[in-house]
Design a protein around this motif. Structure first.
Motif, PDB file in Angstrom:
ATOM      1  N   LYS A   1       0.824  -1.212   0.000  1.00  0.00           N
ATOM      2  CA  LYS A   1       0.000   0.000   0.000  1.00  0.00           C
ATOM      3  C   LYS A   1       0.863   1.269   0.000  1.00  0.00           C
ATOM      4  CE  LYS A   1      -3.924  -2.243   2.234  1.00  0.00           C
ATOM      5  NZ  LYS A   1      -4.259  -3.020   1.122  1.00  0.00           N
ATOM      6  N   GLY A   2       1.934   1.217  -0.792  1.00  0.00           N
ATOM      7  CA  GLY A   2       2.784   2.386  -0.970  1.00  0.00           C
ATOM      8  C   GLY A   2       3.796   2.649   0.135  1.00  0.00           C
ATOM      9  N   LYS A   3       3.857   1.778   1.147  1.00  0.00           N
ATOM     10  CA  LYS A   3       4.795   1.982   2.253  1.00  0.00           C
ATOM     11  C   LYS A   3       5.750   0.795   2.365  1.00  0.00           C
ATOM     12  CE  LYS A   3       1.835   4.918   4.911  1.00  0.00           C
ATOM     13  NZ  LYS A   3       2.038   5.837   5.950  1.00  0.00           N
ATOM     14  N   SER A   4       7.020   1.109   2.551  1.00  0.00           N
ATOM     15  CA  SER A   4       8.029   0.071   2.752  1.00  0.00           C
ATOM     16  C   SER A   4       7.857  -0.518   4.142  1.00  0.00           C
ATOM     17  CB  SER A   4       9.426   0.681   2.600  1.00  0.00           C
ATOM     18  OG  SER A   4      10.403  -0.305   2.803  1.00  0.00           O
ATOM     19  N   LYS A   5       7.775  -1.846   4.216  1.00  0.00           N
ATOM     20  CA  LYS A   5       7.528  -2.530   5.490  1.00  0.00           C
ATOM     21  C   LYS A   5       8.371  -3.785   5.580  1.00  0.00           C
ATOM     22  CE  LYS A   5       2.719  -1.148   5.778  1.00  0.00           C
ATOM     23  NZ  LYS A   5       1.386  -1.519   6.154  1.00  0.00           N
ATOM     24  N   LEU A   6       8.587  -4.234   6.810  1.00  0.00           N
ATOM     25  CA  LEU A   6       9.150  -5.554   7.037  1.00  0.00           C
ATOM     26  C   LEU A   6       7.971  -6.508   7.084  1.00  0.00           C
ATOM     27  CD1 LEU A   6      11.890  -4.803   9.697  1.00  0.00           C
ATOM     28  CD2 LEU A   6      12.210  -5.425   7.304  1.00  0.00           C
ATOM     29  N   VAL A   7       8.019  -7.546   6.259  1.00  0.00           N
ATOM     30  CA  VAL A   7       6.878  -8.434   6.065  1.00  0.00           C
ATOM     31  C   VAL A   7       7.218  -9.837   6.558  1.00  0.00           C
ATOM     32  CG1 VAL A   7       5.316  -9.376   4.319  1.00  0.00           C
ATOM     33  CG2 VAL A   7       6.229  -7.080   4.035  1.00  0.00           C
ATOM     34  N   SER A   8       6.287 -10.423   7.294  1.00  0.00           N
ATOM     35  CA  SER A   8       6.422 -11.807   7.757  1.00  0.00           C
ATOM     36  C   SER A   8       6.003 -12.754   6.635  1.00  0.00           C
ATOM     37  CB  SER A   8       5.513 -12.042   8.974  1.00  0.00           C
ATOM     38  OG  SER A   8       4.148 -11.948   8.568  1.00  0.00           O
ATOM     39  N   ARG A   9       6.194 -14.056   6.849  1.00  0.00           N
ATOM     40  CA  ARG A   9       5.755 -15.041   5.850  1.00  0.00           C
ATOM     41  C   ARG A   9       4.243 -14.936   5.649  1.00  0.00           C
ATOM     42  NH1 ARG A   9       8.096 -20.761   6.488  1.00  0.00           N
ATOM     43  NH2 ARG A   9       9.827 -19.590   5.645  1.00  0.00           N
ATOM     44  N   GLN A  10       3.496 -14.806   6.733  1.00  0.00           N
ATOM     45  CA  GLN A  10       2.038 -14.681   6.621  1.00  0.00           C
ATOM     46  C   GLN A  10       1.674 -13.413   5.850  1.00  0.00           C
ATOM     47  OE1 GLN A  10      -0.108 -14.799  10.328  1.00  0.00           O
ATOM     48  NE2 GLN A  10      -2.007 -14.113   9.388  1.00  0.00           N
ATOM     49  N   GLY A  11       2.367 -12.314   6.136  1.00  0.00           N
ATOM     50  CA  GLY A  11       2.118 -11.059   5.419  1.00  0.00           C
ATOM     51  C   GLY A  11       2.424 -11.185   3.944  1.00  0.00           C
ATOM     52  N   LEU A  12       3.482 -11.899   3.630  1.00  0.00           N
ATOM     53  CA  LEU A  12       3.821 -12.105   2.212  1.00  0.00           C
ATOM     54  C   LEU A  12       2.707 -12.875   1.517  1.00  0.00           C
ATOM     55  CD1 LEU A  12       6.348 -12.118   0.006  1.00  0.00           C
ATOM     56  CD2 LEU A  12       6.015 -14.539   0.426  1.00  0.00           C
ATOM     57  N   LEU A  13       2.247 -13.942   2.136  1.00  0.00           N
ATOM     58  CA  LEU A  13       1.199 -14.750   1.511  1.00  0.00           C
ATOM     59  C   LEU A  13      -0.102 -13.957   1.385  1.00  0.00           C
ATOM     60  CD1 LEU A  13       1.992 -18.180   3.186  1.00  0.00           C
ATOM     61  CD2 LEU A  13       2.370 -17.536   0.795  1.00  0.00           C
ATOM     62  N   GLU A  14      -0.420 -13.113   2.377  1.00  0.00           N
ATOM     63  CA  GLU A  14      -1.639 -12.305   2.327  1.00  0.00           C
ATOM     64  C   GLU A  14      -1.571 -11.230   1.240  1.00  0.00           C
ATOM     65  OE1 GLU A  14      -2.190 -10.749   6.273  1.00  0.00           O
ATOM     66  OE2 GLU A  14      -2.714 -12.723   7.085  1.00  0.00           O
ATOM     67  N   HIS A  15      -0.383 -10.698   0.986  1.00  0.00           N
ATOM     68  CA  HIS A  15      -0.214  -9.593   0.038  1.00  0.00           C
ATOM     69  C   HIS A  15       0.614 -10.009  -1.180  1.00  0.00           C
ATOM     70  CE1 HIS A  15      -1.902  -6.651   2.832  1.00  0.00           C
ATOM     71  NE2 HIS A  15      -1.250  -7.298   3.778  1.00  0.00           N
ATOM     72  N   PHE A  16       0.666 -11.304  -1.468  1.00  0.00           N
ATOM     73  CA  PHE A  16       1.540 -11.837  -2.516  1.00  0.00           C
ATOM     74  C   PHE A  16       1.369 -11.118  -3.850  1.00  0.00           C
ATOM     75  CE2 PHE A  16       3.097 -14.742  -5.720  1.00  0.00           C
ATOM     76  CZ  PHE A  16       4.249 -15.250  -5.138  1.00  0.00           C
ATOM     77  N   ASP A  17       0.127 -10.968  -4.301  1.00  0.00           N
ATOM     78  CA  ASP A  17      -0.117 -10.368  -5.615  1.00  0.00           C
ATOM     79  C   ASP A  17       0.205  -8.873  -5.639  1.00  0.00           C
ATOM     80  OD1 ASP A  17      -0.836 -12.775  -6.804  1.00  0.00           O
ATOM     81  OD2 ASP A  17      -2.914 -12.571  -6.151  1.00  0.00           O
ATOM     82  N   GLU A  18       0.158  -8.222  -4.496  1.00  0.00           N
ATOM     83  CA  GLU A  18       0.550  -6.812  -4.425  1.00  0.00           C
ATOM     84  C   GLU A  18       2.077  -6.693  -4.379  1.00  0.00           C
ATOM     85  OE1 GLU A  18       0.028  -2.883  -1.586  1.00  0.00           O
ATOM     86  OE2 GLU A  18      -1.131  -4.675  -1.127  1.00  0.00           O
ATOM     87  N   ILE A  19       2.721  -7.575  -3.621  1.00  0.00           N
ATOM     88  CA  ILE A  19       4.182  -7.538  -3.518  1.00  0.00           C
ATOM     89  C   ILE A  19       4.807  -7.945  -4.852  1.00  0.00           C
ATOM     90  CG2 ILE A  19       6.179  -8.613  -2.403  1.00  0.00           C
ATOM     91  CD1 ILE A  19       4.443  -8.669   0.200  1.00  0.00           C
ATOM     92  N   PHE A  20       4.319  -9.023  -5.430  1.00  0.00           N
ATOM     93  CA  PHE A  20       4.793  -9.460  -6.742  1.00  0.00           C
ATOM     94  C   PHE A  20       3.806  -8.970  -7.796  1.00  0.00           C
ATOM     95  CE2 PHE A  20       7.022 -12.348  -3.880  1.00  0.00           C
ATOM     96  CZ  PHE A  20       8.323 -12.153  -4.328  1.00  0.00           C
TER      97      PHE A  20
END
Length: 159
Positions: free
Chosen positions: A65-84
């Motif tokens: 959502k436009g902000k640089s964050k440290l992401v956990s594995r769960q966060g990556l999976l939840e936001h996968f399509d936004e991150i990639f």
């Protein structure tokens, strides 16, 4: 039979290409790094979210959502399509091994879209990093994902 000969010739030329790239970079683990990159690309291309998630070192830095964050594995999976996102995926998938870059921070490709390096699993007893045998055995992991911006890879519509 001709297909098999063609496949072998292709693999040998890819090996030679990796040797040339690695000779220029001068890092001892360059070929292993390229092999990791190929595994990562294959998982991303298949949209294998779990396999991609297993190749990251957490927390991993990414933009959500436009902000640089440290992401956990769960966060990556939840936001996968936004991150990639499409630009990030394209930049990674269309990048070429010859564009590999290495410095003290690790390896990167696709104008820095992903950075990876060897990392000791959490809880590993501390050892001197000068212990080359220990470092050689460590697995590679993606440590940063620079998503969310325009791509500069020409094959993806960039400059």
């Amino acid at each position: 039979m001709r297909a098999l000969v063609g496949l072998i010739a292709c693999l040998l030329s890819a090996c030679a290409w990796a040797q040339d790239v690695c000779r220029q970079i001068g890092a001892d683990d360059c070929r292993d790094s390229i092999a990791f990159l190929h595994e990562f690309r294959a998982a991303l291309e298949k949209d294998d979210k779990v396999a991609v998630a297993l190749m990251l070192d957490y927390p991993v830095r990414a933009t959500i959502k436009g902000k640089s964050k440290l992401v956990s594995r769960q966060g990556l999976l939840e936001h996968f399509d936004e991150i990639f996102d499409p630009a990030t995926r394209c930049a990674i998938l269309k990048s070429e091994d010859k564009d590999l870059f290495h410095n003290w921070q690790g390896y990167m490709i696709a104008d820095g879209r992903i950075w990876w390096d060897k990392r000791a699993p959490k809880g590993t007893p501390k050892v001197k990093l000068a212990d080359a045998e220990f470092v050689r055995m460590l697995p590679f992991h993606v440590i940063t994902i620079n998503n969310g911006g325009p791509t500069t890879v020409a094959a993806c519509g960039g400059k």
